[in-house]
Scaffold this motif. Sequence first.
Motif, short mmCIF file in Angstrom:
data_model
loop_
_atom_site.label_atom_id
_atom_site.label_comp_id
_atom_site.label_asym_id
_atom_site.label_seq_id
_atom_site.Cartn_x
_atom_site.Cartn_y
_atom_site.Cartn_z
N TYR A 1 0.63 3.57 -3.20
CA TYR A 1 -0.15 4.81 -3.14
C TYR A 1 0.61 6.01 -2.58
CZ TYR A 1 -4.15 2.03 -4.46
OH TYR A 1 -5.01 1.20 -5.13
N LEU A 2 1.66 5.73 -1.74
CA LEU A 2 2.37 6.86 -1.17
C LEU A 2 3.81 6.97 -1.71
CD1 LEU A 2 0.05 6.26 1.00
CD2 LEU A 2 1.43 7.72 2.48
N GLY A 3 4.23 5.92 -2.43
CA GLY A 3 5.58 5.95 -2.98
C GLY A 3 6.63 5.98 -1.89
N ARG A 4 6.35 5.36 -0.74
CA ARG A 4 7.30 5.38 0.37
C ARG A 4 7.59 4.00 0.89
NH1 ARG A 4 5.30 10.53 0.78
NH2 ARG A 4 6.64 12.05 1.86
N THR A 5 8.79 3.79 1.45
CA THR A 5 9.08 2.52 2.10
C THR A 5 8.55 2.59 3.52
OG1 THR A 5 11.19 3.26 3.00
CG2 THR A 5 11.23 2.31 0.78
N PHE B 1 0.84 -1.22 0.00
CA PHE B 1 0.00 0.00 0.00
C PHE B 1 0.88 1.28 0.00
CE2 PHE B 1 -1.90 3.43 2.53
CZ PHE B 1 -2.96 3.77 1.70
N TYR B 2 1.85 1.30 0.93
CA TYR B 2 2.66 2.52 1.01
C TYR B 2 3.50 2.72 -0.23
CZ TYR B 2 1.21 3.72 5.70
OH TYR B 2 0.46 4.13 6.75
N ALA B 3 3.96 1.58 -0.78
CA ALA B 3 4.76 1.70 -1.99
C ALA B 3 3.89 2.16 -3.15
CB ALA B 3 5.43 0.37 -2.32
#
Lengths: 141, 797
Positions: A79-83, A75-77
Motif C-alpha cells: 500500500y505504501l510502496g516502501r520497505t 502492507f508497507y510494500a
Amino acid sequence: MLLLAPTLMPGPAAAPSGAPPPDSLVVVVSADNPLIRMDRLRLQDLYLGRTSRFADGRQAEPIDQAPGSPDRATFYATYLGRTLAEVKAHWSRIIFTGRGEPPREVPDGVALRKLVAGTPGAIGYLERRQLDVSVHAVEIR
Amino acid sequence: MSDGRDRPTGGAGSSSEPAASLVPADDRPRGWLQRRSAPPALFSLIGVAVLTVVWFATLNRIDVERSNARAAAVAATRDNLNTYEAQVVRVVREIDRTLKSVQYAYRLRGSGNAALRDLRARGLLPPSLVFTVSVTGPDGTVTASDVGGGPASLADDEVFRAARAADTLAVGRSVRREGAGEWRLRFARRLTATDGSYGGVAVVGVDASFFVSGYDTTAVGQHGLLGVLGSDGDFRVLRTGDRVSAGEHVDFASIVPEGETGEAEVRLSGEAPDGVPRFTSARDLYGLPLAVVVGLSEEERMAPAASLARLYRWRAAGVSLLLVFVLAVVGRLNWKIVRLRERESEVRIAYGRRVEHLAYHDGLTGLPNRSLLSRLVERHVSEARRYGRRLAVLFLDLDRFKEVNDSLGHEAGDQLLREVAERLEGTLRESDTVARMGGDEFVILLPELKDAGQAATVARKVLDALSEPVDILGQEFQVTASIGVSVYPGDGEDEQALLKNADIAMYQAKDAGKNDIRFYSDAMTSHTRERLALEASLRQALVKQEFELHYQVRRDVRTSRITGMEALLRWRHPELGMVEPMKFIPLAEETGLMVPIGRWVLATACRQSVAWVEEGLPRLAMAINLGARQFFDEGLVHAVRDTLVATGMAPELLELEVCESVLTRDADRTLSILRALKEVGVKITIDNFGTGYSTLAVLRQIPADMVKIDRTFIRAAGSDRVEREVTDAIVAMGRSLGTSLVAQGVETRDQADYVREHACNAVQGFFFNRPVPADELAALLRAEVTGPPPAEYSPRG
C-alpha cells in the motif's frame, strides 16, 4: 448494510492494480466506521504521520502490527510502496526531531482486529481471512 | 600680442623682425583651442585611475560578499548547533525517562518482563520502531526485552558495567551489531529490586544513526556534519554528508569549549575524517557525558559568494577591457586632433611668418625694407635715449646705378643690387642692420656706437667692400657708392630726422665727387637744399613756361651748308637764371618729369620748324633728343604722330635722337618702337655713338638713319695717336652701318680737320655754331639763304 459490506468488499478490495494476491491483506476499520473507501495517498499519509484525519475530517488512528510481523512488511510494500527500512528511517527522523509518533503497534492481526473494532477512528490491516463482523474492509483506490 | 620678444638689436640680416610680431611664437602659452585637446599621458592616467577604482570597488565588494557569507555561515552553524543540541538533549532525556520508568516498574513488579509489559501497555515505552528496551539480570544476562533479536547478555558491554557501578545515566560506546550495518548505541541505568537489592540494569538501545537522522540538507547542506561526541573523545555517531560512522576518537577538550554558556564558538576546521573544511561548532550537553558537533561545508556556504565574486571579476574585466578600448579609441582620436592642430598651427605660423617677412622685407634682396627699418631705428633711438647711447644711420646710394640699369637692363641692375646687398651684409656685424629703401638706396643702422669715428670706419669698410669689381652678365663693373652719415643724438632726435639728414649727407657726398663719405652737418646742407629746391621748381617750370629751346645747327662737312639743327632744352629759372642742362636734365629724368617736358620739346620744336618753313626759310631737319624714359614711354609713338598732325610738321624733317645705350638696352622693345616710329615717317639717329659698348651685330639691327659720334671721341681725335686710333675705330664702325655720320662737339680746328678727313657727312659743335635761341637761329638761316656759303669753316656767334 454494515454486515453486507464486508461480504461485498472482496471484489473491490482485490481491485488495486499491481497488488499482491487479492486475498492477502485488507485495510480495515471498526464496523461502526462508515468509511467504505479511501485514497491510497491518504492511507500513506496516515501511516507516515503526515495526517491524522480521514477525508471527512474525523480523527484517525493508524495501527501497525509488530515490526517482526510479515503482514507489516507486506502492507508497507503493497500500500505504501516502501520497505520497512525506509519506513524506519522515516520515523526515526520524525521521532528525533519530535514532530510525531509512529502508529501504535500490536503483536498480530488478531490483536489488531480487536483494537480496531473497539476504537472508533482506528484503521489497520490484516489478512482477509482474519476479517470478522467487528471490522470491515475499506476499499483503497 | 605683447610677449616681450624684443631683441636688443635687429641683426644684420633678413632675420631681423619687427618689434611687434604678427605671428604667435612657439613658446607662447597655448590658446584655449590648443588646451581643449589633452596630452596623451592624461589618457593613460585616466585609464589607470579608473581601472584602479573599478578593481578596488570590485575587490572590495567581493571581500564584503565573502565576509557577509562567512558571517552568515557562522550564524547558520550556530543555529544548527542550537537546534541539534535541543534535539539530542530532548531525545537523551526521553531515553533517560524511559530508563527511569523501567527502574520504577521493576521496583514495583520485581520482574523485568512484567515491568516492560506494564509500561508497554500504558504506552510508556518509546516506539519500538527505533528503540529497544531490555532488562538484564545482575550478571548482565538479558532477562526481558521489548522486542526480540537483541544479544543474550550484556555482561561484556561497557554500558552494563557503568550502569551497575552507579545510579546515573550510562552511555555506551557505539558498537557494530554483527550482521547488520548499523551502530548500536546503548543507554543504561541500574535496577533496584523491591527489597533494595541490585537487580541488574535497564537498557535502551538505539541505532546510532538515529541521532543524525535529523540531518537536513536544506539546513546543513550536502556536505554538512552532525555528530554526537562522548566526553571520552569517541564519536557515538558522526554524519558527514551521506556517510554515517562512529567510533572516531578525537581530543574532546580541543573540540568542545569548556563551560561555555553564551554564543557557541565557530571555527573553520578541516579535521573531519573526510577532510572537508567546515565551519564547525561544538557544545557540551548539560549534565550528560556528551557533546554535539555541527559543521557546515565552507565550500557550500561560500559558493554563492564565490560565484558572485566570479561574476564581479568578469564584470570588472569586461569593464576594464571596454575602458581600455574606449580610451584607446579616444586617445587615438585625441592624438590625431593634437597632430592636426599642430600641423594647422605650423602652417599658420609659417604663413604668418611669410606674410610678415613679405611685409617687412625687400623682395629682391631679402633685406629689411623701409617700414621695418623705420621701426628698428625708432626702437633703437628710444633705447639710445634711455641708456644715453649713440647710434648712427648710414644712407648709401650707388653711384651711376642708373647707367648700369639703363645700359644693361633691369635684370643686370637687380643682380647688381643683390650683390651689393650681400656685400653689405658681409661687412656688418650681427647687431647692425642693413635695409633697402628702394632703388639703389640702402640704409645701415649701427645701433651701438662708441663714437662718430666708428661710423666712419664702417662706412669706409663698406666702400672698400663695394670697390671689388662686380661680375654682371659676364662683364666686370666697378661699383662705387656715396654714403651719408647721421648720428644720434647730434644729427637728429628721431627716426625721420636721422634718415633725412643721412640722405642729405649722402647727396653731399655725391656732389663732392661720389665714392665718398659725408657726415651730416648744418653747414653742409645748403647745396642739398638747393637741389631739393631745384626739383620743386622743376616741377613748376613747365607750368610757368620757364623752358625754352635753343638750336644748334649742323653743317655739311664739305659744303659747310646748314643741313639741319638740333633743338636743345634750356631752363630759364626766375631766380637762378639759366640753369645748366646737366644740372636739371638728370633730375628730370630721375623724377620722371622728363616725359612731359620731352613732349613739350617735341611740340615746340615742330611748331618752330613749321613756322620757319612757312616764313620761307629752307626746309631743314629738326633733331630732338629722347631720354630713356621718354623713349620707352608707351605714349611716345602716339605723341609723335599727334604732334606731327597738330603742327603740320613734315615727318621726314623730324629726327629723333636716342642714346646708343638706351637703344641697346632692350632689343625687342627698342626695335618695335623704332619700327613704329619709322612707319610714322620720322628719322632715327643713334646719339652718343661709341659710348654704349654695343656690338656691331646689335647696332646693325637698328634701323637708324644717322649716327652721331660722341663728343668724347671727337675730342680725343685732336690728341695723341693712341686715342685717335680709338676714334678711328668708332668712326669706321659708324661708317660700316651705312648711314650718314655726324660728328658731335667739334670745338677746334684740329677736330674739324679730322672730321673732314674722315669723311663724316656732317658736323655739329661750338667750332661751327653754338646753340642759340630761336630768333638768332632764324637770323642765321636768313643770312645763309641770302649770302654765299662761307669759304672756310670758322666759328661764328
